[in-house]
Design a protein around this motif. Structure first.
Motif: not given
Length: 144
Positions: A14, A18, A21-22, A46, A71, A74-75, A95-96, A105, A107
């Protein structure tokens, strides 16, 4: 209201997945259906309220706003502001979660949207498989 959904196992921890994705301004680096992405609003990718302009593989343009970034959970949640898709409201979340047994991970990516009933079936298929599953496979491909 339809809720297309896709999930995948990403063969990486993860903590490595992450950050990709973020970064709201970098989806084109891992989603094969997106040719380009540029931030048009927000100091950083972000910032809640950041806006991105996506150019799709077929030349279509999608404009999206970042609504939430968590964070800890993780969404990432965003909405479409402009698109070639016949939707009136489109709120989507990625979402992770860690798969602790193997260090991978999990997802998942889904959306809730409004559209005319005649278009819903095609849109569910497009979003679940053409957008989400393709994107998650692209993300997983970074680690294989």
């Amino acid at each position: 209201m339809p809720r297309p959904y896709s999930s995948a196992v990403i063969p990486a921890p993860l903590a490595e997945v992450w950050p990709h994705v973020r970064d709201f301004g970098a989806i084109h680096r891992w989603h094969p259906g997106i040719e380009a992405c540029e931030l048009t609003r927000g100091a950083t990718p972000t910032d809640i309220g950041a806006r991105r302009r996506l150019v799709l593989g077929d030349g279509g343009v999608v404009v999206e706003d970042l609504l939430a970034l968590d964070d800890r959970g993780h969404t990432l949640t965003y909405e479409i502001i402009e698109s070639p898709f016949p939707v009136r409201r489109y709120l989507s979340t990625i979402r992770l979660a860690p798969i602790t047994a193997v260090g991978h991970t999990f997802a998942e990516w889904w959306v809730e949207f409004d559209a005319d009933a005649a278009a819903e079936g095609n849109l569910v298929e497009l979003f679940a498989n053409g957008v989400f599953a393709t994107g998650l496979a692209g993300l997983a491909g970074r680690y294989t």
